[in-house]
Design an enzyme around this catalytic site. Structure first.
Site, PDB file in Angstrom:
ATOM      1  CE  LYS A 141      19.889 -26.655 -53.920  1.00 55.05           C
ATOM      2  NZ  LYS A 141      19.718 -26.870 -52.443  1.00 55.05           N
ATOM      3  CE  LYS A 156      18.903 -29.983 -48.245  1.00 58.46           C
ATOM      4  NZ  LYS A 156      20.077 -29.710 -49.095  1.00 58.46           N
ATOM      5  NE  ARG A 160      16.258 -21.743 -47.430  1.00 59.93           N
ATOM      6  CZ  ARG A 160      17.505 -21.750 -46.992  1.00 59.93           C
ATOM      7  NH1 ARG A 160      18.508 -21.872 -47.843  1.00 59.93           N
ATOM      8  NH2 ARG A 160      17.757 -21.632 -45.697  1.00 59.93           N
ATOM      9  CG  HIS A 213      13.243 -22.046 -57.767  1.00 61.45           C
ATOM     10  ND1 HIS A 213      13.139 -22.938 -58.809  1.00 61.45           N
ATOM     11  CD2 HIS A 213      13.962 -22.686 -56.802  1.00 61.45           C
ATOM     12  CE1 HIS A 213      13.765 -24.056 -58.498  1.00 61.45           C
ATOM     13  NE2 HIS A 213      14.262 -23.929 -57.288  1.00 61.45           N
TER      14      HIS A 213
END
Length: 315
Positions: free
Chosen positions: A72, A278, A280, A282
């Site tokens: 990540k 990708k 997204r 939090h």
């Protein structure tokens, strides 16, 4: 903010094809092929490996560069940006050769078979972000190739924890499986749960120490993942220099997509962005809890800065 942190560029996944470059005499053994043969002899119990050499001179070979992490941190964006360079041949999928025992037992021939066809002048690259935090990987990579050039992309440790959770959360949602809230992972007995795996993955100095046991710091280039998202071109220029590539990637290869809110790629007239998975959002985290998380990383970050002789703009 998540869109800026995770947004970057992604080439639409393409099938592995044989490069359409001028034919090269396949009978003439290149230095890279010679090195590959010697590596195989040293690490294989049997010397019955096969070289997959195409009639046009391209072949599958061991990578000369590995993107080792971090999870990540922006490894996919980095790989796709780097793939803009004509002298880069990138493996499409995460190989997990050095960290998964089932794969590692298959040997280097299996590893080579996962690589794309490339020409002798090209650098083959694979990326598996789990490598960075796996204790056994540095020695295994070293035993394969002591001259390996390593790429490590890092971002703010606190943000990386949130992205780590978000990915697992959505994976469960897609399978219609329930998943606990992030607070249930971050808090234990009223205190920050330092045993949470996502937190451990963000203790960069611990994992970096393991890599530095085998590779000198000048063999590990650290990409600033936060800057890569905000202004990708300067970071990619540094990667080109580290890999001793001719400067081929230009600022014109990147454009800011106002709709998506992050940079995308422009290559040969085509414009492409990251996959929808990708960037997204939090989860919402209580401000005090987030501050506690950032405070926890203060000392580990300081140790990491001292270890690599460089600072980053992290909380």
């Amino acid at each position: 903010m998540a869109a800026f942190l995770l947004g970057a560029v992604l080439l639409i996944v393409q099938p592995q094809i044989v490069p359409s470059r001028p034919a090269i005499n396949s009978n003439a053994e290149t230095s890279s092929q010679s090195v590959q043969r010697e590596l195989l002899k040293k690490t294989s119990q049997k010397n019955d490996f096969k070289e997959s050499i195409h009639s046009n001179g391209s072949c599958q070979q061991l990578p000369q560069t590995i993107i080792i992490g971090v999870r990540k941190g922006g490894t996919r964006a980095l790989l796709e940006m780097l793939s803009l360079h004509p002298d880069i041949a990138a493996a499409e999928s995460e190989v997990h050769f050095f960290d998964w025992e089932d794969h590692y037992r298959n040997g280097l021939q299996w590893y080579i078979n996962q690589m794309p066809f490339s020409y002798p002048h090209q650098i083959t690259v694979e990326k598996t972000p789990a490598y960075f935090t796996s204790p056994k990987v540095p020695e295994r990579v070293y035993n394969m190739n002591q001259s390996m050039r390593l790429l490590l992309i890092l971002r703010d440790p606190s943000e990386r924890v949130l992205s780590d959770y978000t990915q697992v959360f959505y994976n469960h949602m897609q399978k219609h499986k329930p998943y606990p809230s992030i607070e249930q992972f971050l808090i234990k007995n009223g205190e920050l749960n330092v045993d949470y795996k996502a937190i451990n993955r963000s203790l960069y100095y611990i994992h970096m120490q393991n890599w530095l046991k085998y590779f000198p710091l000048d063999h590990i280039h650290i990409v600033d993942g936060d800057r890569l998202i905000k202004d990708p071109f300067p970071e990619i220029e540094k990667v080109e220099r580290f890999l001793k590539l001719s400067p081929q990637i230009n600022a014109s290869n990147f454009y800011f997509n106002k709709t998506k809110g992050f940079y995308c790629l422009r290559d040969s007239g085509r414009e492409r962005c990251l996959h929808e998975s990708k960037g997204r959002a939090h989860p919402q985290v209580d401000t005090r809890l987030l501050e506690k998380l950032q405070e926890y990383f203060h000392e580990p970050n300081k140790k990491f800065f001292e270890l690599v002789g460089r600072t980053f703009d992290w909380h």
